[in-house]
Design an enzyme around this catalytic site. Structure first.
Site, PDB file in Angstrom:
ATOM      1  N   HIS A   1      -5.529   1.703  -5.004  1.00 28.64           N
ATOM      2  CA  HIS A   1      -6.957   1.419  -5.103  1.00 28.64           C
ATOM      3  C   HIS A   1      -7.239   0.136  -4.352  1.00 28.64           C
ATOM      4  O   HIS A   1      -6.425  -0.777  -4.366  1.00 28.64           O
ATOM      5  CB  HIS A   1      -7.367   1.259  -6.580  1.00 28.64           C
ATOM      6  CG  HIS A   1      -8.831   1.404  -6.793  1.00 28.64           C
ATOM      7  ND1 HIS A   1      -9.708   0.365  -6.612  1.00 28.64           N
ATOM      8  CD2 HIS A   1      -9.570   2.478  -7.151  1.00 28.64           C
ATOM      9  CE1 HIS A   1     -10.931   0.797  -6.857  1.00 28.64           C
ATOM     10  NE2 HIS A   1     -10.877   2.074  -7.179  1.00 28.64           N
TER      11      HIS A   1
ATOM     12  N   ASP B   1      -8.571   9.219 -10.410  1.00 29.35           N
ATOM     13  CA  ASP B   1      -8.473  10.599  -9.954  1.00 29.35           C
ATOM     14  C   ASP B   1      -7.148  11.255 -10.286  1.00 29.35           C
ATOM     15  O   ASP B   1      -6.990  12.466 -10.109  1.00 29.35           O
ATOM     16  CB  ASP B   1      -8.689  10.664  -8.436  1.00 29.35           C
ATOM     17  CG  ASP B   1     -10.142  10.449  -8.080  1.00 29.35           C
ATOM     18  OD1 ASP B   1     -10.992  10.896  -8.865  1.00 29.35           O
ATOM     19  OD2 ASP B   1     -10.414   9.838  -7.040  1.00 29.35           O
TER      20      ASP B   1
HETATM   21  N1  ACO Z   1       0.658   6.430  -1.306  1.00 32.10           N
HETATM   22  C1  ACO Z   1       1.521   5.765  -0.498  1.00 32.10           C
HETATM   23  N2  ACO Z   1       1.240   4.599   0.108  1.00 32.10           N
HETATM   24  C2  ACO Z   1       0.018   4.071  -0.103  1.00 32.10           C
HETATM   25  C3  ACO Z   1      -0.941   4.694  -0.940  1.00 32.10           C
HETATM   26  C4  ACO Z   1      -0.578   5.912  -1.549  1.00 32.10           C
HETATM   27  N3  ACO Z   1      -1.444   6.560  -2.346  1.00 32.10           N
HETATM   28  N4  ACO Z   1      -2.051   3.947  -0.974  1.00 32.10           N
HETATM   29  C5  ACO Z   1      -1.838   2.885  -0.194  1.00 32.10           C
HETATM   30  N5  ACO Z   1      -0.571   2.955   0.328  1.00 32.10           N
HETATM   31  C6  ACO Z   1       0.078   1.939   1.178  1.00 32.10           C
HETATM   32  C7  ACO Z   1      -0.441   2.017   2.607  1.00 32.10           C
HETATM   33  O1  ACO Z   1       0.357   2.881   3.394  1.00 32.10           O
HETATM   34  C8  ACO Z   1      -0.349   0.580   3.024  1.00 32.10           C
HETATM   35  O2  ACO Z   1       1.014   0.290   3.284  1.00 32.10           O
HETATM   36  P1  ACO Z   1       1.475  -0.858   4.372  1.00 32.10           P
HETATM   37  O3  ACO Z   1       0.756  -2.111   3.958  1.00 32.10           O
HETATM   38  O4  ACO Z   1       2.945  -0.920   4.194  1.00 32.10           O
HETATM   39  O5  ACO Z   1       1.011  -0.347   5.696  1.00 32.10           O
HETATM   40  C9  ACO Z   1      -0.724  -0.208   1.774  1.00 32.10           C
HETATM   41  O6  ACO Z   1      -0.345   0.660   0.684  1.00 32.10           O
HETATM   42  C10 ACO Z   1      -2.195  -0.551   1.664  1.00 32.10           C
HETATM   43  O7  ACO Z   1      -2.944   0.631   1.864  1.00 32.10           O
HETATM   44  P2  ACO Z   1      -4.395   0.651   2.464  1.00 32.10           P
HETATM   45  O8  ACO Z   1      -4.749   2.050   2.860  1.00 32.10           O
HETATM   46  O9  ACO Z   1      -4.506  -0.410   3.515  1.00 32.10           O
HETATM   47  O10 ACO Z   1      -5.220   0.186   1.199  1.00 32.10           O
HETATM   48  P3  ACO Z   1      -6.762   0.355   1.002  1.00 32.10           P
HETATM   49  O11 ACO Z   1      -7.155  -0.655   0.006  1.00 32.10           O
HETATM   50  O12 ACO Z   1      -7.479   0.343   2.321  1.00 32.10           O
HETATM   51  O13 ACO Z   1      -6.903   1.851   0.448  1.00 32.10           O
HETATM   52  C11 ACO Z   1      -6.960   3.679  -1.005  1.00 32.10           C
HETATM   53  C12 ACO Z   1      -7.077   2.160  -0.884  1.00 32.10           C
HETATM   54  C13 ACO Z   1      -7.840   4.366   0.055  1.00 32.10           C
HETATM   55  C14 ACO Z   1      -7.459   4.138  -2.371  1.00 32.10           C
HETATM   56  C15 ACO Z   1      -5.472   4.080  -0.802  1.00 32.10           C
HETATM   57  O14 ACO Z   1      -4.666   3.496  -1.812  1.00 32.10           O
HETATM   58  C16 ACO Z   1      -5.267   5.596  -0.780  1.00 32.10           C
HETATM   59  O15 ACO Z   1      -5.397   6.220   0.276  1.00 32.10           O
HETATM   60  N6  ACO Z   1      -4.938   6.231  -1.960  1.00 32.10           N
HETATM   61  C17 ACO Z   1      -4.818   7.642  -2.035  1.00 32.10           C
HETATM   62  C18 ACO Z   1      -6.214   8.265  -2.100  1.00 32.10           C
HETATM   63  C19 ACO Z   1      -6.882   8.058  -3.451  1.00 32.10           C
HETATM   64  O16 ACO Z   1      -6.283   8.267  -4.504  1.00 32.10           O
HETATM   65  N7  ACO Z   1      -8.181   7.700  -3.405  1.00 32.10           N
HETATM   66  C20 ACO Z   1      -8.987   7.523  -4.630  1.00 32.10           C
HETATM   67  C21 ACO Z   1      -9.350   6.097  -4.813  1.00 32.10           C
HETATM   68  S1  ACO Z   1     -10.192   5.884  -6.329  1.00 32.10           S
HETATM   69  C22 ACO Z   1     -11.761   6.387  -5.977  1.00 32.10           C
HETATM   70  O17 ACO Z   1     -12.277   6.286  -4.912  1.00 32.10           O
HETATM   71  C23 ACO Z   1     -12.454   7.000  -7.048  1.00 32.10           C
END
Ligand code: ACO
Length: 432
Positions: free
Chosen positions: A310, A367
């Site tokens: 998140h 979620d």
């Molecule tokens: N699985 C594996 N790795 C992940 C995940 C995940 N679910 N989420 C983030 N990471 C990693 C990224 O690869 C990144 O790694 P790095 O720094 O080594 O390159 C790091 O964690 C940071 O990730 P970002 O995408 O930069 O974080 P951001 O804050 O932009 O994204 C998000 C947050 C979009 C929710 C992300 O965690 C994600 O894609 N999760 C899966 C989708 C999801 O569950 N979305 C629902 C969110 S809750 C809502 O909107 C109601």
């Protein structure tokens, strides 16, 4: 209830080339601080760069407080776990919209108002006929909410917003269930006024004119709980969209419709659908949770553990704790075994002990478990995000109203750093 003007507590100093400027540092009621850069460009010629707005406060707000480090979520000061246990969705809607819990007569009045506005104009039924049967219900709902503005044209939302607010909260479950009924070719079910908000929605989804349909009170309670935990989440992507559209003085229907579109994306509300699809894939592949967690850590694989991570929570999302328990309760009530719940719990167990997930502070989000509950209730997968939108409606509206009432509100208009060509002469077509 507009947020108060932020007090300036300290100053921050920025030195750039031959200039040093002093920037006010403002604070909120939970002591989070922000450097106020409103005069930065005028004083230095600089703007700030913050793609994804991870460090940018776009507004002040008195509605929802999140401490992502500690896993805290509060609506108007009330802890989400307490509201989930003791409140109802309609009461939470009042709380978000008005700032305080309603008195008994206020709650009765709101319930009556919502109940009276659940019907759609009969002409609106034909709107659904124009759309393909396999249309995803999210764009159907986004279009339908925008189209409501055509039925209530005098209602620009700038003055007396009461009716618009009630209409949106009341009609959203009707629109959502109609989009589902249209997709399966069943007749639309009219709302039933004697039912509460969640029961009425389940009735419109699952009843048919041919049979009696009794709403299971345990499922209605679980649905109400799901709506409560989704009701607001401060300045997320869809809420920021609602505020941004509203900042141009667009009406509430248009603003909320844009919010529904933003919510549809896989990284936002669309993640609940993605979680179930991920669990189904893992199940079909033999149920090896460890293998999937390993894949999610591999950058080149491009697969993420959906429902994990998140932007704000760097701890367990408190809503996931509530829904994990609700998930177990609902399945028990329905006497259902869920292989997917087993896989989800296994995934969580592995991920929470895994160095990659620990160091990246990735925990289950709202979620992760919601889809399993929806599925057990018989809600089709492509309707999951629509459930989220029904729940988020009071939050979007409360945020829109707050921004409209904020004297500091200006049209949202970010700047950019231009990286294209510098000026060049036009070349005639025969010379290109
Ligand atoms: N699985 C594996 N790795 C992940 C995940 C995940 N679910 N989420 C983030 N990471 C990693 C990224 O690869 C990144 O790694 P790095 O720094 O080594 O390159 C790091 O964690 C940071 O990730 P970002 O995408 O930069 O974080 P951001 O804050 O932009 O994204 C998000 C947050 C979009 C929710 C992300 O965690 C994600 O894609 N999760 C899966 C989708 C999801 O569950 N979305 C629902 C969110 S809750 C809502 O909107 C109601």
């Amino acid at each position: 209830m507009p947020a108060e003007t932020l007090p300036t507590t300290k100053t921050a100093t920025l030195a750039f080339e031959d200039k040093t400027v002093s920037l006010p540092v403002v604070s909120g009621s939970e002591q989070e601080s922000a450097v106020d850069i409103q005069k930065l460009r005028a004083q230095t010629g600089l703007i700030t760069m913050d793609p994804g707005f991870g460090n940018t406060g776009a507004c002040k707000s008195a509605i929802t407080f999140i401490d992502g480090e500690k896993g805290i979520l509060r609506y108007r000061g009330y802890d989400i776990a307490e509201l989930a246990e003791k409140s109802t969705f309609v009461e939470v809607a009042w709380l978000l919209l008005n700032g305080d819990l309603p008195k008994a007569d206020e709650l009765k009045g709101l319930t009556a108002d919502i109940t009276r506005h659940t019907l759609l104009n009969e002409n609106f039924r034909r709107f659904f006929d124009a759309l393909p049967k396999d249309a995803h219900p999210m764009p159907v709902c986004a279009a339908a909410v925008a189209a409501l503005a055509t039925f209530y044209q005098g209602d620009d939302g700038a003055g007396n917003t009461h009716d618009t607010v009630i209409r949106l909260i009341a009609k959203m479950p009707t629109l959502a269930s109609y989009s589902y009924k249209h997709s399966i070719g069943q007749p639309f079910m009219y709302p039933v006024n004697k039912l509460d908000y969640a029961s009425n929605f389940l009735h419109m989804m699952f009843a048919t004119p041919c049979d009696d349909y009794e709403v299971d009170p345990v499922l209605a309670k679980a649905m109400d709980l799901l709506l409560i935990v989704h009701a607001d989440h401060e300045q997320n992507c869809s809420t920021s969209t609602v505020r941004m559209v509203g900042s141009s003085q667009a009406n509430l229907y248009a603003s909320v419709s844009a919010g529904i579109s933003a919510l549809w994306g896989a990284l936002h509300g669309g993640a609940n659908q993605q979680v179930i699809e991920m669990l189904e894939r893992i199940e079909a592949d033999g149920g090896d949770a460890q293998k999937f967690v390993d894949r999610a850590k591999t950058k080149k694989d491009n697969s993420r553990l959906m429902g994990f991570g998140h932007r704000v929570y760097k701890n367990y999302d408190p809503r996931a704790t509530i829904l994990r328990k609700a998930c177990v309760d609902v399945l028990k009530r329905l006497k259902m075994q869920s292989r997917q719940l087993d896989i989800a719990m296994k995934l969580e167990d592995i991920a929470l002990k895994d160095e990659y997930f620990i160091s990246h502070k990735l925990y289950p989000n709202v979620d992760f478990y919601s889809g399993i509950i929806y599925k057990a209730m018989g809600i089709p997968v492509n309707m999951f995000t629509v459930m989220f939108a029904i729940g988020r409606m009071p939050g979007w509206i409360a945020q829109w109203l707050e921004s409209r009432q904020d004297p500091d509100n200006r049209i949202a208009r970010p700047r950019q750093i231009y990286t294209g060509h510098t000026q060049r002469p036009y070349s005639p077509i025969e010379k290109r």
